[in-house]
Scaffold this motif. Structure first.
Motif, mmCIF file in Angstrom:
data_model
loop_
_atom_site.group_PDB
_atom_site.id
_atom_site.type_symbol
_atom_site.label_atom_id
_atom_site.label_comp_id
_atom_site.label_asym_id
_atom_site.label_seq_id
_atom_site.Cartn_x
_atom_site.Cartn_y
_atom_site.Cartn_z
ATOM 1 N N ARG A 94 20.770 59.571 33.208
ATOM 2 C CA ARG A 94 20.734 59.497 34.661
ATOM 3 C C ARG A 94 19.311 59.740 35.292
ATOM 4 N N GLU A 101 16.622 57.791 37.296
ATOM 5 C CA GLU A 101 16.113 58.285 38.492
ATOM 6 C C GLU A 101 14.568 58.409 38.408
ATOM 7 N N GLN A 102 14.056 58.932 37.381
ATOM 8 C CA GLN A 102 12.729 59.054 37.287
ATOM 9 C C GLN A 102 11.944 57.509 37.364
ATOM 10 N N ARG A 107 12.128 56.480 41.145
ATOM 11 C CA ARG A 107 11.228 57.182 42.086
ATOM 12 C C ARG A 107 9.372 56.810 41.718
ATOM 13 N N VAL A 167 18.548 48.611 39.218
ATOM 14 C CA VAL A 167 17.805 49.587 39.808
ATOM 15 C C VAL A 167 16.385 49.036 40.380
ATOM 16 N N GLU A 185 17.263 57.411 49.246
ATOM 17 C CA GLU A 185 17.734 58.750 48.702
ATOM 18 C C GLU A 185 19.172 58.351 48.654
ATOM 19 N N LEU A 234 20.137 55.369 46.343
ATOM 20 C CA LEU A 234 19.749 55.531 44.722
ATOM 21 C C LEU A 234 20.936 56.472 44.075
ATOM 22 N N GLU A 235 21.372 57.341 45.053
ATOM 23 C CA GLU A 235 22.465 58.418 44.263
ATOM 24 C C GLU A 235 23.820 57.278 44.236
ATOM 25 N N LEU A 293 23.188 55.028 41.075
ATOM 26 C CA LEU A 293 23.470 55.795 39.713
ATOM 27 C C LEU A 293 24.938 56.106 39.427
#
Length: 257
Positions: free
Chosen positions: A103, A107-108, A111, A165, A235, A238-239, A242
Protein backbone atom coordinates in the motif's frame (compact mmCIF):
# COMPACT_ATOMS: atom_id res chain seq x y z
CA UNK A 1 -6.16 22.50 -23.83
CA UNK A 2 -6.15 20.08 -26.75
CA UNK A 3 -5.87 16.35 -26.06
CA UNK A 4 -3.03 14.69 -27.95
CA UNK A 5 -2.53 10.97 -28.56
CA UNK A 6 0.69 9.02 -28.31
CA UNK A 7 1.61 6.16 -30.60
CA UNK A 8 0.77 8.00 -33.81
CA UNK A 9 4.23 8.04 -35.34
CA UNK A 10 6.01 5.55 -37.56
CA UNK A 11 6.70 2.52 -35.31
CA UNK A 12 10.24 1.79 -36.54
CA UNK A 13 11.39 5.40 -36.39
CA UNK A 14 9.66 6.08 -33.07
CA UNK A 15 11.23 3.07 -31.38
CA UNK A 16 14.65 3.87 -32.80
CA UNK A 17 14.39 7.38 -31.37
CA UNK A 18 12.97 6.28 -28.03
CA UNK A 19 15.75 3.77 -27.47
CA UNK A 20 18.37 5.99 -29.14
CA UNK A 21 19.51 3.20 -31.43
CA UNK A 22 20.14 5.71 -34.19
CA UNK A 23 20.76 9.43 -33.94
CA UNK A 24 22.03 11.58 -36.75
CA UNK A 25 24.76 14.07 -36.03
CA UNK A 26 24.45 17.71 -36.98
CA UNK A 27 25.96 18.65 -40.28
CA UNK A 28 29.41 20.20 -40.19
CA UNK A 29 28.99 23.88 -39.63
CA UNK A 30 25.29 23.39 -38.87
CA UNK A 31 23.37 23.89 -35.61
CA UNK A 32 24.50 22.01 -32.51
CA UNK A 33 21.41 19.84 -32.12
CA UNK A 34 20.54 16.45 -30.66
CA UNK A 35 17.37 14.52 -29.96
CA UNK A 36 17.73 15.30 -26.26
CA UNK A 37 18.03 19.05 -26.88
CA UNK A 38 15.00 19.04 -29.14
CA UNK A 39 12.91 17.09 -26.64
CA UNK A 40 13.97 19.36 -23.78
CA UNK A 41 12.97 22.43 -25.79
CA UNK A 42 9.62 20.85 -26.71
CA UNK A 43 8.89 20.14 -23.04
CA UNK A 44 9.73 23.75 -22.20
CA UNK A 45 7.26 24.97 -24.83
CA UNK A 46 4.51 22.65 -23.53
CA UNK A 47 5.22 23.59 -19.89
CA UNK A 48 4.96 27.28 -20.70
CA UNK A 49 2.07 27.38 -23.16
CA UNK A 50 0.41 23.96 -23.27
CA UNK A 51 0.17 21.29 -25.95
CA UNK A 52 -1.86 23.56 -28.20
CA UNK A 53 1.23 25.72 -28.67
CA UNK A 54 3.51 22.80 -29.49
CA UNK A 55 4.76 22.62 -33.05
CA UNK A 56 8.03 21.88 -34.78
CA UNK A 57 8.25 25.58 -35.64
CA UNK A 58 7.86 26.70 -32.00
CA UNK A 59 10.51 24.22 -30.88
CA UNK A 60 12.87 25.44 -33.59
CA UNK A 61 12.30 29.04 -32.52
CA UNK A 62 13.13 28.15 -28.93
CA UNK A 63 16.36 26.53 -30.07
CA UNK A 64 17.18 29.40 -32.42
CA UNK A 65 17.39 27.20 -35.52
CA UNK A 66 15.45 26.71 -38.70
CA UNK A 67 12.46 24.38 -38.54
CA UNK A 68 13.84 22.05 -41.20
CA UNK A 69 16.92 21.42 -39.01
CA UNK A 70 14.74 19.48 -36.57
CA UNK A 71 13.59 16.97 -39.15
CA UNK A 72 17.15 15.65 -39.42
CA UNK A 73 16.62 14.28 -35.91
CA UNK A 74 12.88 13.88 -35.34
CA UNK A 75 10.54 13.10 -38.27
CA UNK A 76 7.51 14.93 -36.91
CA UNK A 77 5.31 16.03 -34.03
CA UNK A 78 3.87 12.54 -33.44
CA UNK A 79 7.29 11.06 -32.72
CA UNK A 80 8.25 14.16 -30.73
CA UNK A 81 5.25 13.73 -28.44
CA UNK A 82 6.25 10.12 -27.72
CA UNK A 83 9.76 11.28 -26.86
CA UNK A 84 8.43 14.03 -24.60
CA UNK A 85 6.22 11.66 -22.64
CA UNK A 86 8.91 9.02 -22.21
CA UNK A 87 11.40 11.68 -21.10
CA UNK A 88 9.00 13.24 -18.59
CA UNK A 89 8.15 9.85 -17.10
CA UNK A 90 11.86 9.32 -16.54
CA UNK A 91 11.83 12.14 -13.97
CA UNK A 92 9.77 10.14 -11.45
CA UNK A 93 11.65 8.90 -8.39
CA UNK A 94 11.70 5.13 -7.99
CA UNK A 95 13.18 4.35 -4.58
CA UNK A 96 14.34 0.76 -4.18
CA UNK A 97 12.85 0.51 -0.69
CA UNK A 98 9.57 1.97 0.59
CA UNK A 99 8.52 1.08 4.13
CA UNK A 100 4.94 -0.01 4.71
CA UNK A 101 4.28 -2.82 2.24
CA UNK A 102 2.40 -2.76 -1.05
CA UNK A 103 0.00 0.00 0.00
CA UNK A 104 2.81 2.40 0.84
CA UNK A 105 4.56 1.52 -2.40
CA UNK A 106 1.45 2.24 -4.48
CA UNK A 107 0.85 5.47 -2.58
CA UNK A 108 4.42 6.58 -3.30
CA UNK A 109 3.91 5.82 -6.99
CA UNK A 110 0.64 7.76 -7.05
CA UNK A 111 2.18 10.79 -5.34
CA UNK A 112 5.15 10.77 -7.72
CA UNK A 113 2.73 10.76 -10.65
CA UNK A 114 0.73 13.60 -9.10
CA UNK A 115 3.90 15.65 -8.64
CA UNK A 116 4.91 14.95 -12.24
CA UNK A 117 1.56 16.28 -13.47
CA UNK A 118 2.04 19.43 -11.38
CA UNK A 119 5.44 20.04 -12.98
CA UNK A 120 4.17 19.27 -16.47
CA UNK A 121 0.42 20.05 -16.62
CA UNK A 122 0.29 19.14 -20.32
CA UNK A 123 0.82 15.48 -19.38
CA UNK A 124 -2.79 15.25 -18.21
CA UNK A 125 -3.87 16.04 -21.78
CA UNK A 126 -1.90 13.22 -23.35
CA UNK A 127 -3.97 10.10 -24.05
CA UNK A 128 -1.80 7.01 -23.68
CA UNK A 129 -4.04 4.17 -24.78
CA UNK A 130 -1.17 3.37 -27.15
CA UNK A 131 1.79 4.29 -24.96
CA UNK A 132 5.22 5.11 -26.33
CA UNK A 133 7.21 1.93 -25.74
CA UNK A 134 10.36 3.68 -24.65
CA UNK A 135 12.87 2.82 -21.90
CA UNK A 136 11.39 5.12 -19.26
CA UNK A 137 7.86 3.87 -19.87
CA UNK A 138 9.16 0.29 -19.62
CA UNK A 139 11.12 1.06 -16.43
CA UNK A 140 8.06 2.74 -14.90
CA UNK A 141 5.80 -0.22 -15.70
CA UNK A 142 8.33 -2.67 -14.26
CA UNK A 143 8.69 -0.61 -11.09
CA UNK A 144 4.94 -0.24 -10.60
CA UNK A 145 4.35 -3.95 -11.08
CA UNK A 146 7.04 -4.72 -8.50
CA UNK A 147 4.96 -2.78 -5.94
CA UNK A 148 2.25 -5.45 -6.07
CA UNK A 149 4.31 -8.50 -6.95
CA UNK A 150 4.02 -11.42 -4.55
CA UNK A 151 0.90 -10.21 -2.69
CA UNK A 152 -1.44 -12.84 -4.10
CA UNK A 153 -2.73 -11.16 -7.23
CA UNK A 154 -2.79 -12.77 -10.65
CA UNK A 155 -0.69 -11.23 -13.42
CA UNK A 156 -3.82 -9.72 -14.97
CA UNK A 157 -4.88 -8.26 -11.61
CA UNK A 158 -1.41 -6.77 -11.14
CA UNK A 159 -1.68 -5.07 -14.51
CA UNK A 160 -5.19 -3.84 -13.69
CA UNK A 161 -4.17 -2.45 -10.30
CA UNK A 162 -1.31 -0.49 -11.84
CA UNK A 163 -3.63 0.83 -14.54
CA UNK A 164 -6.26 1.75 -11.93
CA UNK A 165 -3.85 3.84 -9.88
CA UNK A 166 -2.38 5.51 -12.96
CA UNK A 167 -5.80 6.26 -14.42
CA UNK A 168 -7.04 7.70 -11.14
CA UNK A 169 -4.09 10.06 -10.79
CA UNK A 170 -4.39 11.12 -14.44
CA UNK A 171 -8.05 12.07 -13.98
CA UNK A 172 -7.47 13.84 -10.67
CA UNK A 173 -4.52 15.77 -12.09
CA UNK A 174 -6.51 16.84 -15.13
CA UNK A 175 -9.21 18.22 -12.85
CA UNK A 176 -6.59 20.18 -10.91
CA UNK A 177 -5.08 21.56 -14.13
CA UNK A 178 -8.48 22.64 -15.40
CA UNK A 179 -9.21 24.39 -12.11
CA UNK A 180 -5.94 26.30 -12.37
CA UNK A 181 -6.65 27.21 -15.98
CA UNK A 182 -10.08 28.55 -15.05
CA UNK A 183 -8.44 31.00 -12.66
CA UNK A 184 -5.84 32.03 -15.24
CA UNK A 185 -8.38 32.59 -18.00
CA UNK A 186 -10.99 34.43 -15.94
CA UNK A 187 -8.66 36.35 -13.64
CA UNK A 188 -10.85 35.26 -10.74
CA UNK A 189 -9.92 32.78 -8.00
CA UNK A 190 -12.31 30.00 -7.05
CA UNK A 191 -13.00 31.80 -3.79
CA UNK A 192 -13.84 35.01 -5.63
CA UNK A 193 -16.05 33.10 -8.07
CA UNK A 194 -17.84 31.35 -5.22
CA UNK A 195 -18.63 34.49 -3.27
CA UNK A 196 -19.73 36.32 -6.41
CA UNK A 197 -22.35 33.65 -7.04
CA UNK A 198 -23.34 32.85 -3.44
CA UNK A 199 -25.83 35.72 -2.92
CA UNK A 200 -27.76 34.81 -6.07
CA UNK A 201 -27.76 31.10 -5.33
CA UNK A 202 -29.20 31.84 -1.90
CA UNK A 203 -32.18 33.49 -3.56
CA UNK A 204 -32.66 31.06 -6.45
CA UNK A 205 -32.08 27.65 -4.86
CA UNK A 206 -34.95 26.77 -2.55
CA UNK A 207 -33.62 24.50 0.24
CA UNK A 208 -36.97 22.73 0.37
CA UNK A 209 -36.55 21.69 -3.27
CA UNK A 210 -32.87 20.79 -3.02
CA UNK A 211 -32.45 19.85 0.66
CA UNK A 212 -29.39 17.62 0.19
CA UNK A 213 -27.72 19.92 -2.30
CA UNK A 214 -28.26 22.92 -0.06
CA UNK A 215 -26.92 21.20 3.03
CA UNK A 216 -23.95 19.41 1.48
CA UNK A 217 -23.15 22.26 -0.89
CA UNK A 218 -23.06 24.71 1.99
CA UNK A 219 -20.75 22.43 3.98
CA UNK A 220 -18.40 22.01 1.00
CA UNK A 221 -18.47 25.70 0.16
CA UNK A 222 -17.63 26.67 3.72
CA UNK A 223 -14.81 24.11 3.85
CA UNK A 224 -13.22 25.02 0.52
CA UNK A 225 -14.34 28.64 -0.04
CA UNK A 226 -14.79 27.31 -3.57
CA UNK A 227 -16.97 24.79 -5.40
CA UNK A 228 -14.27 22.14 -4.94
CA UNK A 229 -10.71 21.50 -3.78
CA UNK A 230 -8.60 19.45 -6.23
CA UNK A 231 -6.00 18.54 -3.60
CA UNK A 232 -8.65 17.31 -1.16
CA UNK A 233 -10.32 15.38 -3.98
CA UNK A 234 -7.01 13.72 -4.87
CA UNK A 235 -6.24 12.75 -1.27
CA UNK A 236 -9.74 11.45 -0.59
CA UNK A 237 -9.92 9.50 -3.83
CA UNK A 238 -6.46 7.97 -3.47
CA UNK A 239 -7.36 6.56 -0.06
CA UNK A 240 -10.56 5.03 -1.46
CA UNK A 241 -8.72 3.50 -4.43
CA UNK A 242 -6.16 1.95 -2.09
CA UNK A 243 -8.96 0.72 0.19
CA UNK A 244 -10.53 -1.04 -2.77
CA UNK A 245 -7.25 -2.70 -3.74
CA UNK A 246 -6.79 -3.75 -0.11
CA UNK A 247 -10.18 -5.47 -0.19
CA UNK A 248 -9.11 -7.39 -3.31
CA UNK A 249 -5.80 -8.42 -1.74
CA UNK A 250 -7.62 -9.57 1.39
CA UNK A 251 -10.03 -11.68 -0.64
CA UNK A 252 -7.14 -13.30 -2.49
CA UNK A 253 -5.47 -14.18 0.80
CA UNK A 254 -8.65 -15.71 2.29
CA UNK A 255 -8.90 -19.48 1.71
CA UNK A 256 -11.82 -20.44 -0.50
CA UNK A 257 -12.34 -16.92 -1.84
Amino acid sequence: MTTEYTGGGDPARSLALLWRTREKSGRKGGPDLSVDRIVAAAIEVADADGLGALSMRRVAERLGVGTMSLYTYVPGKAELLDLMLDTAIGEAARPAEVEGGWRARLEQIAREKWALYQRHPWLSYVATGRPPLGPNVADSYEYELSAVDGIGLTDLEMDSVVALVGGYVHGAARGAVEAAQAEQRTGMTDEQWWWAHAPYLGKLMDPSRFPLGARVGQAAGEAYNAPSDPVHAFEFGLERVLDGIAALVERRSTPGS
